[in-house]
Write an enzyme that holds these catalytic residues in place. Sequence first.
Site, mmCIF file in Angstrom:
data_model
loop_
_atom_site.group_PDB
_atom_site.id
_atom_site.type_symbol
_atom_site.label_atom_id
_atom_site.label_comp_id
_atom_site.label_asym_id
_atom_site.label_seq_id
_atom_site.Cartn_x
_atom_site.Cartn_y
_atom_site.Cartn_z
ATOM 1 N N ASN A 155 -9.174 -4.117 -5.731
ATOM 2 C CA ASN A 155 -8.413 -4.376 -4.363
ATOM 3 C C ASN A 155 -7.607 -5.575 -4.271
ATOM 4 O O ASN A 155 -7.864 -6.446 -4.475
ATOM 5 C CB ASN A 155 -9.584 -4.483 -3.361
ATOM 6 C CG ASN A 155 -9.072 -4.207 -1.895
ATOM 7 O OD1 ASN A 155 -8.986 -3.088 -1.650
ATOM 8 N ND2 ASN A 155 -9.122 -5.175 -0.872
ATOM 9 N N GLU A 156 -6.309 -5.102 -3.820
ATOM 10 C CA GLU A 156 -5.379 -5.963 -3.585
ATOM 11 C C GLU A 156 -5.444 -6.915 -4.598
ATOM 12 O O GLU A 156 -5.454 -8.282 -4.460
ATOM 13 C CB GLU A 156 -5.334 -6.495 -2.304
ATOM 14 C CG GLU A 156 -5.113 -5.338 -1.305
ATOM 15 C CD GLU A 156 -4.852 -6.080 -0.018
ATOM 16 O OE1 GLU A 156 -5.142 -6.898 0.354
ATOM 17 O OE2 GLU A 156 -4.375 -5.201 1.045
ATOM 18 N N CYS A 161 -4.871 -18.123 -11.265
ATOM 19 C CA CYS A 161 -5.934 -19.036 -11.544
ATOM 20 C C CYS A 161 -5.457 -19.929 -12.634
ATOM 21 O O CYS A 161 -4.696 -19.601 -13.409
ATOM 22 C CB CYS A 161 -7.205 -18.055 -12.254
ATOM 23 S SG CYS A 161 -8.448 -19.120 -13.031
ATOM 24 N N GLU A 309 -4.418 1.525 3.155
ATOM 25 C CA GLU A 309 -4.881 0.792 4.337
ATOM 26 C C GLU A 309 -3.853 0.571 5.366
ATOM 27 O O GLU A 309 -2.603 0.311 4.958
ATOM 28 C CB GLU A 309 -5.347 -0.529 3.880
ATOM 29 C CG GLU A 309 -6.635 -0.639 3.004
ATOM 30 C CD GLU A 309 -6.916 -2.061 2.654
ATOM 31 O OE1 GLU A 309 -6.468 -2.897 3.495
ATOM 32 O OE2 GLU A 309 -7.525 -2.313 1.517
ATOM 33 N N TRP A 317 -6.305 -10.889 11.766
ATOM 34 C CA TRP A 317 -6.211 -12.094 11.257
ATOM 35 C C TRP A 317 -4.722 -12.524 11.705
ATOM 36 O O TRP A 317 -4.363 -13.702 11.127
ATOM 37 C CB TRP A 317 -6.107 -12.015 9.609
ATOM 38 C CG TRP A 317 -5.510 -10.400 9.436
ATOM 39 C CD1 TRP A 317 -6.204 -9.375 9.023
ATOM 40 C CD2 TRP A 317 -4.104 -10.044 9.449
ATOM 41 N NE1 TRP A 317 -5.484 -8.198 8.715
ATOM 42 C CE2 TRP A 317 -4.101 -8.612 8.965
ATOM 43 C CE3 TRP A 317 -2.905 -10.781 9.601
ATOM 44 C CZ2 TRP A 317 -2.839 -7.715 8.759
ATOM 45 C CZ3 TRP A 317 -1.924 -9.825 9.356
ATOM 46 C CH2 TRP A 317 -1.827 -8.447 8.986
ATOM 47 N N HIS A 360 -12.333 -6.556 13.268
ATOM 48 C CA HIS A 360 -11.013 -5.951 12.688
ATOM 49 C C HIS A 360 -10.974 -4.452 13.461
ATOM 50 O O HIS A 360 -12.213 -4.060 13.438
ATOM 51 C CB HIS A 360 -11.209 -5.898 11.392
ATOM 52 C CG HIS A 360 -9.662 -5.469 10.660
ATOM 53 N ND1 HIS A 360 -9.218 -4.157 10.518
ATOM 54 C CD2 HIS A 360 -8.627 -6.243 10.315
ATOM 55 C CE1 HIS A 360 -8.031 -4.123 10.128
ATOM 56 N NE2 HIS A 360 -7.595 -5.178 9.672
#
Length: 705
Positions: A155-156, A161, A309, A317, A360
Amino acid sequence: MKRPSQLPSADRLRYGADYNPDQWLDQVQVLEEDISLMQRVQATSASIGIFAWTSLEPSPGHYNFAWLDDTMERFAKAGLSVFLATPSGSKPMWLSEQHPEVRRVTAEGRREPSGGRHNHCPTSPVYRSAVARINRQLALRYGKHPALALWHVGNELNGECHCLLCRSAFHAWLQKRYHCLETLNRVWWNSFWNKTITEWTQIPTTDPGNDGLTVDWLRFVNDQHVSFLENEMAPLRELCPHVPCTTNFMGTNRSTNYWQWAGSLDCIANDHYPLPDDRAGCWRKALGTDFIHSLVRGLADGAPWLLMECSPSSVNWSRINKLKRPGVHLQEVLQAVANGADAIHYFQWRKGLGGHEKYHGAVIDHEGSSDSRVFRECAEVGKVLRDLAPVAGLAPERAKVAIIYDWESRWALEASAGPKKAEESDRHNEACLEHFRALRCAGIEVDLIAPNAELAAYRLVVSPALYSLSAETARRLTKFTIAGGAWVATYLTGYVDEHNRCWRGGFPGPNLREVFGLWNEEVDYLFDDENVRIEGALFGPGGSATATDIVEQLNAEGAQTLATLASEFYANRPIVLRNNCGAGNTFYIGARLAEEGCISFYEYLASELDLPRLVLPRGVVRKTRAGADGPVEFLFNYTREEVSVDLGEDTFHCLVDGHACHGKTTLRPYASLVKGCRPASLPPPSPTPLHPTHEEPQLSASPRR
Ligand code: GAL
């Protein structure tokens, strides 16, 4: 290598949502109601299991598929299909506590705590093999399930990192790219500030003072995500090659060069959440959504794609979570369809009772029934999408004009101190959006393409702020122009090469002075409340325009001056120029033009180049999907006001109430009409047009050519 686009097969447009049955396992009645509520909105599908890893594998190697078996069965029985997710978007606590290496490390060197999401280390072999294991289990168990239509991989995926594993993978990536430190030091200009690297292991993952390192780091991060994605898909493709794989993109997200992802996927999916805004000028934001959809069309190489989505109502948000005004939601859905979406999925089907996203927007509210306004709107959308079945599989029409969208230029600009205002980081993105909007306001259709895309089908290529320009891209664009194409470049073109080193010999580089017939000698920045006047007949009556922010100091070297600066110490210098180049033309705009000036420029260009265009009032947009039985056309009023248009002989329908409109018509605020797809379920065409008007339209809606 590009994979052929392979959407999950369907004889209609898909409609559904992210669905989390794993959050409701103790409330069986809710799960039972969900299926019948989905049928009531005419849903076809749901994305399931996106963050469900612990529910599927409660402890290492111990699986619990009972709830998913049950869900898959319910879906199959109801004739609904499943976009089955691989659950890598968030990590089980047992994994992230036992193997801290799977948790991401920030640029400051802090390992993130367990919990959260989209924060795994993309390099970690432990995480990669844990993901491959659970994906294999899912493929073995559900690969042949009749409900399975698509793999929704992760997901997305995004973000960085900085752990030691990523750091050494970065070193290996650099070794493969540059082979020796001498080359690396040279292309990164490392004799500056003692940055010379003498051992590969000295190379940090971040150094804001090293422009070359920063772009290579971003490229590496992007490549790591793509290889993570490939690792995820390997067991799925091995065990069920017949089921397409996709992952959900995030439009113009900064750290993901999706041009490089697209070829790994079977079809393209995007998430997009336009924030409701009904203030004056809201149509500009809607054109911003068209900009994103055009990028997605480009990523899908012109094939239909999935809106994976969007919100059926508000989000939770944003700073101010507004509700969408009546008509806006349906318009957003149809806007995506007009741009090639063959599926509309929401985040989310049902509001959870707890957790970060409990407020949401969702199709089903906490109240739980179908009595809500949002449910009714979603049911209406479901009916409209069902009625639009003939549109499924039709390709969105290709334009004759393309904008080059380039993540590399974004990264290179972001990594450089100057040539930009200190606080800004996304001048390339902004320039692309502004030129897209101006082209659309001038009635010109636009595709968004990659810097290495095939150009032959286009008459005009616009490359706004193509700051990082390789010799190869410059050569291809020059070749396109010499062969008869037109190329528009703007301020901030061709300053650096692919290593973020400035081109020698004067901008625009590389060797483009001759192509554009000019030398860009210096660049001036304006205070936010300052602007500079520009004069030139191309701006129409009055012959003037305004520049803000950035004004280059150009010298004509053979190019014809179309407009000059008219204020400041540099008054009379050329700022918009045109040059002959082989059988084609180049145009250079050395300043950030305010909206009206930019629109006038493209109106001038359309008439000079005889470009096809369709002039409509500001905020009214017409879009086409091409079919064998004729095109299906969409007409939108993106404004909050009524707008008069003349549809001539064309008959458009409102898909909600079935009314037909033609001739002089007043479009309601946020109206969405369709032509060429008159569903049987609609009442017979009304003899009178919807909202007939006797006012003169501001501009004719008939195509000029
Ligand atoms: C997306 C995400 C979803 C959900 C949504 C809320 O970015 O993929 O899981 O969080 O935002 O708007």
